[in-house]
Design an enzyme around this catalytic site. Structure first.
Site, PDB file in Angstrom:
ATOM      1  CB  CYS A  46      43.813  -2.450  73.243  1.00 32.89           C
ATOM      2  SG  CYS A  46      44.612  -2.734  71.656  1.00 32.89           S
ATOM      3  CB  CYS A  91      42.481  -3.553  67.151  1.00 38.33           C
ATOM      4  SG  CYS A  91      43.508  -3.657  68.610  1.00 38.33           S
ATOM      5  CB  CYS A 150      42.744   0.400  69.047  1.00 36.57           C
ATOM      6  SG  CYS A 150      41.905  -0.730  70.161  1.00 36.57           S
ATOM      7  CB  CYS A 188      42.128  -5.363  71.828  1.00 35.38           C
ATOM      8  SG  CYS A 188      41.112  -3.993  71.280  1.00 35.38           S
ATOM      9  CG  ASP A 227      66.791 -61.677  79.449  1.00 29.63           C
ATOM     10  OD1 ASP A 227      67.140 -62.813  79.815  1.00 29.63           O
ATOM     11  OD2 ASP A 227      66.901 -61.261  78.289  1.00 29.63           O
TER      12      ASP A 227
END
Lengths: 366, 539
Positions: free
Chosen positions: B500, B485, B503, B482, B155
């Site tokens: 961090c 923690c 902590c 960290c 087409d």
């Protein structure tokens, strides 16, 4: 790598049939082994996704096709899709419970005997052959027999009466042929209604749960298919070949025959459903689905209540459905995610632990 | 409309012609009745006066009117498949042409006007009644039906480069940009002006080159994507900003209307009025020339659509012994399954009309001209009855072995232009929230690599490809974690310290994650859930 026993037997049998020489036989076996090896799944290939795609794509096509053919009544495909969902979702109540009962000799060779046995299986209740009427004024319950039904089902009036007498005594009205039960005057109306209903449900003969039983010829023997299942009761009958008889209810099979039988049934039923819709699917994909559904010893549906909801990883569960619930519960129970699955690693932003992501290279020293 | 006979009589028709009676009067008299589709369910409508019986309740004014307006524009609609008519009628709406004669003063957000619209040679009577002869929607072009080097397969169509350079299917595209001088609570107002350098968000001198003193673009200036069409400044968003710094002079914000990034053209019409609240309103039409290019969509009226697959220079196109070179090459494979008979008929009819000098070939449903008439004309002019001709290959000059069907046919240029659709991105803007690439063409966005695409890569085990797609080329970030923690750390660049904040530990490690994950952790924390990351050495 050697062939599994069964495959090896198959190849050897094939060789024998073709009358191959010893040398040829060995060459064939070697070729088969080679083929077996190349066709195995590679280590760490994501077979789950390949299976999901292999089962999902044709199903999608089938669904689209049914919509496309709107009007041209092609119900079988739609019902095939329903059945697939039924199995995969692990539904307890299936829409068409069916049992396939194989018979021991001589029943399996004699059509008449098989037919008779089949009739004895059909469950007949009092309500099937008679109408139960209660009279609250006279405090009586009258059982009006339906002679036509009695005859059709091959039940004698006496058998019915005997069954009822096991519960309550009454007497036969000679004039009308009805069976009348007189009740004490002080019985409450509620109790009368309940009594009448329990009489209606009295089982006269047959096996509980079996609505119809049809005799069919399969190969050179006769067997019975039923609608409605009760595998446990049927297997006890001496006429039944209990090594081959099964039902299509996965939960029932798991309970009666064990989880391994259920696994096999899932494979076969899925295969039947896909084949019914003219969709070609490799059986190994179906086997994986069945394995996943039965690995816990009980039928586990696929979906959020089943396999996806029981994944080990919080992140993987949260990524699928019910995100909030999973995250909150994980925090309450202090869950740890070890990042072992694929989804978790995608979320965190690490290479997945499958395919090439699983391979590690080490320097060869010296 | 009758008791066995039509209420509309020859007298009515005569009076109508003489102007003694109007259509509305006939409707009022009940001679002509309009039926809606639901009323049709309970009516028994005859198509022609001949088939009227006493049971009939209505008579169609013309049999062709059982079809809709769009379908009635298609020549010989009764000779095509229904699906083709449906496609054709839908695409007829999208053909570029002269959509309204007052287009210069209209303010449509988007509009297209064809440079040289022509009325179709082959047309139905409806074309005349709808006045489409005076505002047509396509052009008559010469089409050869043959494959060409594979560039018109599936087409696609081939177009003649020289035809395009002679302005075949050339069109203008107008887009209206608008801006209002808004009033804000507190008596402040937007202002149309050329923003000065002090304005916050100043875009640079270049951007404002098209603006006049009043901050509005000067007509006929050339502008490109990102240029300002209307310079506008707004008052500061928060009054506190001013108070906080203690500066009395207000710092206005830049709020100009810019040309869309993928557009460029000339400032056409500038209109200054006011909106319903009395605010000053400016509308500017941007004029852009759209020359047919590879990827633009075209169709004949009967749903034979296609996009340009190749633009071929005049000298490489095939030509007839008369020296006729087609404007367009249409692939013959497009006929077999679609069976658009009227495409063939139209070429035959238009060819005959062109030879004979006819003004019009009638192709109304049920009364159109027949192929035999065209064949007679073609024969009389020394052409083959079938419309086929001997063509020569433009590249080698050799005769083409097969006879090629060639002739004029009416084609439409459809409003789907590649220049307004194509999309690609190597790098570009990201979303603020997720830092992932933006979505959508107008935002220079990427194409979404969705879940199903992701699944295919997993299925192939292509782990690193997947990582590249989802992290490297998307929202990869470095994050401090960290060790103690498991919280996200802070990098204080001034004091050269990483620590961090929870902590206080200085043992923080740099980790590469997707930004979406960092966002997830933040959102969990905001919910009161405390997610911790446990670090391990890369094995």
């Amino acid at each position: 790598m050697t062939l599994p026993e069964k495959l090896r037997e198959y190849v050897e049998k094939f060789a024998e049939e073709k009358g191959l020489s010893k040398k040829e036989r060995e060459a064939l076996l070697k070729k088969a082994e080679e083929y077996y090896e190349t066709h195995q799944v590679d280590p760490w290939e994501a077979i789950g996704i390949v299976t999901a795609q292999s089962l999902g794509e044709p199903a999608t096509q089938a669904t689209l096709r049914t919509f496309h053919m709107a009007g041209a009544a092609e119900v079988s495909i739609a019902s095939g899709m329903d059945r697939i969902l039924e199995i995969v979702d692990g539904l307890k109540k299936i829409s068409t419970p069916v049992m396939f009962i194989y018979l021991n000799p001589p029943y399996n060779k004699d059509e008449e005997k098989a037919r008779e046995f089949a009739r004895s299986l059909e469950e007949i209740l009092v309500m099937d052959v008679a109408t139960v009427k209660e009279d609250f004024m006279k405090r009586t319950i009258t059982i009006v027999f339906n002679e036509k039904e009695l005859k059709r089902r091959g039940v004698s009036k006496d058998a019915v009466i005997k069954k009822i007498e096991g519960k309550l005594k009454g007497e036969l009205d000679e004039k009308t042929g009805n069976y009348v039960i007189k009740l004490p005057k002080d019985m409450s109306l509620m109790k009368i209604r309940k009594l009448a209903q329990s009489i209606e449900r009295l089982q006269i003969s047959g096996v509980k749960g079996i609505k119809r039983a049809l005799v069919r010829k399969e190969g050179d023997e006769y067997m019975i298919t039923t609608s409605g299942t009760n595998l446990k009761a049927i297997l006890k009958k001496k006429e039944v070949d209990h090594t081959r008889t099964y039902s299509n209810n996965i939960h029932e099979v798991a309970e009666v025959l064990g989880i391994e039988a259920a696994r096999y049934l899932i494979i076969e039923e899925l295969y039947k459903a896909y084949m019914g819709a003219k969709l070609l699917v490799d059986k190994r994909h179906l086997a994986l689905v069945a394995d996943a559904m039965t690995a816990r010893g009980v039928i586990t549906p696929i979906g959020r209540t089943g396999i996806a909801g029981k994944k080990g990883s919080v992140l993987a569960r949260a990524a699928f459905e019910e995100t909030n619930r999973h995250l909150v519960e994980a925090s309450v129970w202090n869950e740890v995610d070890y990042l072992k699955g694929i989804v978790e690693n995608l979320i965190v932003g690490l290479p997945i632990k499958a395919g090439t992501g699983r391979v590690k290279l080490k320097m060869k020293l010296g | 409309m009758k008791n066995g006979k039509p209420l509309l009589t020859q007298t009515h028709v005569k009076m109508l012609k003489e102007g003694k009676l109007t259509w509305d009067q006939l409707v009022k008299q009940g001679v002509i009745e309009y039926l809606d589709p639901e009323e049709e369910e309970n009516a028994y409508i005859a198509l022609t006066p001949e088939e009227v019986t006493p049971e009939h309740t209505h008579l169609e004014i013309h049999p062709a009117l059982v079809l809709g307006f769009g379908v009635n524009l298609i020549p010989w609609p009764e000779r095509n498949l229904t699906t083709r008519l449906l496609h054709g009628s839908k695409m007829g709406d999208q053909g570029l042409g002269l959509y309204a004669s007052n287009f210069r003063i209209r303010t449509d957000t988007m509009s297209y006007v064809l440079y040289y619209p022509q009325k179709p040679i082959v047309r139905t009577r409806v074309v005349k009644y709808a006045h489409l002869e005076r505002r047509p929607y396509g052009q008559n072009i010469v089409v050869a039906v043959m494959p060409y080097e594979g560039y018109n397969m599936s087409d696609a169509i081939i177009m003649n480069k020289d035809s395009i350079e002679r302005a075949l299917f050339r069109a203008v595209f107008f887009r209206t940009y608008e801006a209002v001088e808004r009033r804000y609570p507190g008596g402040q107002k937007d202002r149309f002006e050329v923003p000065s350098e002090e304005v916050s968000g100043y875009l640079g001198e270049e951007v404002y080159h098209a603006l006049g003193e009043d901050g509005i673009a000067i007509p006929e200036t050339r502008v490109k994507g990102g240029d300002a069409l209307i310079g506008r400044t707004s008052p500061p968003r928060f009054l506190e900003d001013v108070a906080h710094f203690g500066i009395m002079e207000e710092k206005r914000r830049e709020n100009s209307v810019l040309v869309r990034p993928d557009e460029e053209g000339y400032v056409d019409t500038v209109m200054i009025t006011s909106d319903e609240n009395g605010n000053r309103l400016v509308k500017i039409k941007l004029r852009q020339e759209k020359i047919p290019e590879i990827g633009d969509k075209f169709t004949a009226r009967m749903g034979q659509k296609g996009v340009i697959g190749m633009i071929v220079p005049h000298e490489d196109m095939p030509f007839t012994s008369n020296g006729i070179v087609p404007d367009l090459i249409f692939n013959s494979h497009a006929f077999i399954s679609r069976m658009t008979v009227s495409y063939v008929l139209e070429i035959l009819g238009a060819k005959a009309a062109a030879l004979e000098g006819w003004d019009e070939v009638d192709a109304t449903m049920g009364e159109g001209m027949e192929a035999e008439e065209f064949e007679k004309v073609l024969r009389a002019h020394g052409f083959r009855r079938t419309g086929k001709e001997l063509l020569y290959d433009g590249k080698t000059g050799e005769e083409i072995e097969a006879d090629i069907f060639i002739g004029p046919i009416y084609y439409l240029r459809l409003k789907h232009l590649v220049s307004q659709k194509y999309q690609a991105r190597a790098r570009g803007p990201v979303q603020i929230l997720t830092r992932q690439p933006t979505e959508g063409r107008s935002r220079e966005g990427g194409i979404r690599f969705g879940e199903m695409e992701r699944d295919t890569l997993i299925g192939h085990g292509a782990a690193m490809t997947l990582y590249e797609r989802l992290v490297e080329e998307s929202d990869k970030t470095k994050m401090l974690v960290c060790e103690k923690c498991g919280n996200i750390g802070v990098d204080d660049a001034i004091r050269k310290k990483r620590y961090c904040p929870v902590c206080g530990s200085t043992k923080v490690q740099e980790v590469e994650v997707s930004y979406a994950f960092k966002l997830l952790l933040d959102e969990l924390r905001s919910l009161g859930i405390y997610p911790r990351l446990v670090l391990k050495d890369k094995a």
